[in-house]
Scaffold this active site. Sequence first.
Site, PDB file in Angstrom:
ATOM      1  N   ASP A  16     -68.225 -34.346  34.297  1.00 22.40           N
ATOM      2  CA  ASP A  16     -68.398 -35.481  33.391  1.00 22.40           C
ATOM      3  C   ASP A  16     -69.494 -36.453  33.802  1.00 22.40           C
ATOM      4  OD1 ASP A  16     -66.513 -35.336  31.106  1.00 22.40           O
ATOM      5  OD2 ASP A  16     -65.045 -35.089  32.702  1.00 22.40           O
ATOM      6  N   HIS A  74     -62.748 -40.374  32.850  1.00 21.98           N
ATOM      7  CA  HIS A  74     -62.733 -39.460  33.990  1.00 21.98           C
ATOM      8  C   HIS A  74     -63.490 -39.966  35.229  1.00 21.98           C
ATOM      9  CE1 HIS A  74     -61.679 -35.888  31.116  1.00 21.98           C
ATOM     10  NE2 HIS A  74     -60.661 -36.686  31.342  1.00 21.98           N
TER      11      HIS A  74
END
Length: 371
Positions: A305, A209
């Site tokens: 993230d 990500h």
Amino acid sequence: AENLEAKTMQTTIAVIGAGNGGSAIAAYLSSVGVRVNLCDLFPEYLKSFEMNNGIELILDGKISHQSLNMITTDIPAAIKDVLLIMVVTPSFTHKMIAHATVSALCDNQIVILNPGRTGGALEFLETIRIDGCRADITVAEAQTLVYSCRRTSGASVEIYGVKKIVDLGALPAIRTQNVLDALHLYYPQFRSAKNCLSTGLSNIGALFHPVPVLLNIGRIENDKNGYRYYWDGISPSVAKLVHKIDEERIAVAQAYKTEVPSAEEWLKQTYGTDGNDLYSLIQNNDAYRDIRAPRTIQTRYVTEDVPMSLVPISELGRIACVATPNIDAIITLTSSIYDHDFRYEGRSAKNLGIEGMTKEQVAHYFETGEK
């Protein structure tokens, strides 16, 4: 089936989070006879379910109406006298939810983070302890969400797929089997991980990500047509940096004597894809074909993230004297671009309650729950 129904009709489970995953879990549990208390801090997520008096579950091509025992924004009400509390929300809300549970938590309750990302159980437990909660609870982490699912229109949720195996670790690890015993009546696919270090450091989102978003950030801001996130966004050069990040993650896990699959191994195990390296494995994965890139840089791929995945990996590495220069670079660059101190705001050692501990003390804490 009769035995399952007889047991589940005696049970109430709280599901916190009415997004894709929470709605799917709530609907499935209701379908097997569980009384479900569905809770979300944001009333707009609950409105359609309230109007519909439940959830329309789409599973295996069949549609069924699933009633709910309670639909509420009141977390203490939802978790009162409930053994299992399934938290199915983005990891940046875990701390907020922990604060909200304090007044109602009691001995022997089990909180399961679906998933925990990295350090979720530590953060949850540290938060309630700072708030003064002394209830003897167990916090557990799933390595990933058990379903591939989406809320469709109105009060409907569709389950597209169910994972065959989901690793789960409890804090402390010596209670993992107790959690599995409570879960297996409904979800036999959960299996024991060594501990929450194992589930947290198996966080593949930390790899796939932040880096591709960062290295394609100009494209995200300027390409109004969008692009395929994995197939176009993870070029050979991007894959090279993702691989370096992965090597650092694995080195941190090894320092704590925890085995985690590499990104390449995970892709082969999860999707059965073929290839000689990370780039080719991604390009040969048909499941990634139509996944589009975010249309804005304000995406959870970074805002969740980085602080909730990369920061705790870096912090665990620092404690274990394992260098993580590439991970640290991503944290620094995204903090500058997004005008946030992700290390301060995220799951730092201080926020996880492990600041000043040695590697051995951290490992002991994961196993026994004792600092």
